[in-house]
Design an enzyme around this catalytic site. Sequence first.
Site, PDB file in Angstrom:
ATOM      1  N   ASP A  35       1.611  12.455 -34.809  1.00 55.60           N
ATOM      2  CA  ASP A  35       0.823  12.826 -35.993  1.00 55.60           C
ATOM      3  C   ASP A  35      -0.569  13.380 -35.708  1.00 55.60           C
ATOM      4  O   ASP A  35      -1.474  13.217 -36.541  1.00 55.60           O
ATOM      5  CB  ASP A  35       0.686  11.629 -36.937  1.00 55.60           C
TER       6      ASP A  35
ATOM      7  N   LYS B 222       9.415  14.087 -38.345  1.00 59.31           N
ATOM      8  CA  LYS B 222       9.779  12.766 -38.852  1.00 59.31           C
ATOM      9  C   LYS B 222       9.428  12.692 -40.332  1.00 59.31           C
ATOM     10  O   LYS B 222       8.681  13.519 -40.853  1.00 59.31           O
ATOM     11  CB  LYS B 222       9.079  11.653 -38.071  1.00 59.31           C
TER      12      LYS B 222
ATOM     13  N   CYS C 141       1.955   4.755 -38.010  1.00 63.65           N
ATOM     14  CA  CYS C 141       3.087   5.516 -37.456  1.00 63.65           C
ATOM     15  C   CYS C 141       3.280   5.291 -35.956  1.00 63.65           C
ATOM     16  O   CYS C 141       4.417   5.236 -35.477  1.00 63.65           O
ATOM     17  CB  CYS C 141       2.906   7.001 -37.758  1.00 63.65           C
TER      18      CYS C 141
END
Length: 253
Positions: free
Chosen positions: A55, A165, A198
Amino acid sequence: MNGNALGSTPKNAWHVTPTLVDMIRAPLVSHPVTLSSRGRQVRFDLQRSALVVVDMQNDFCHAEGWLAHIGVDVMPARAPIAPLQQLLPKLRAEDIPIIWLNWGNRPDKLNLSPALLHVYNPHGDDIGLGGALPISGAPVLQAGSWSAAVVDELTPAPQDICIDKYRMSGFQDTVLDSVLRNLGISTILFAGVNIDQCVLCTLQEANFRGYDCLLLEECSATTSPSYCLDATLYNVQQCFGFVVSSVELSHKL
């Protein structure tokens, strides 16, 4: 080996001829690396390792991205950029797979449940997943958009692997596990943001699936309060893997 290679990677390939199917994989030459981890030493095989960067995207790390738009200070999320800039070239020189694991939702959001949409738009009237940002107009965390792209300072190299994702865990409903197994990976190095969300969820599931997990402390960060960071580092070391230094790793490559 004789015959034609049949496989997506040399680490996991058959060699076939009209009369023989040779399923013996080519042996790997180990590259052991030892790192310090909270008073212990951890040794792992770099040749069976991959780096998963989670991310490091414009919506989380850019001043004109989504988090900044909703009032979050994104400077902490940018902390991994400089350490990753130092580490990535050295890992690529060793032919270690770099996997960019990023939010990349469908435009129609058909794979996102109401519960997930609620987390990021609790009152239903704000800019949530897929909503257009006011400055760029880019849809929040939509695959192929500026919002979902890796920040310019960490542009993926051509040989890197990009995986979308759709949950905090990068294993849920994605190809991550298949890719790692095809690459012959047993150890995953983790980096990115948010370390307590995450990154942690993906690391936990990697541990559940039998991977060895190393969290690169300098290459991971969060916009959450400091106690979330402290708890994550504690829990990773206690339950799910080991916390190690990317600086030490970089010096040993």
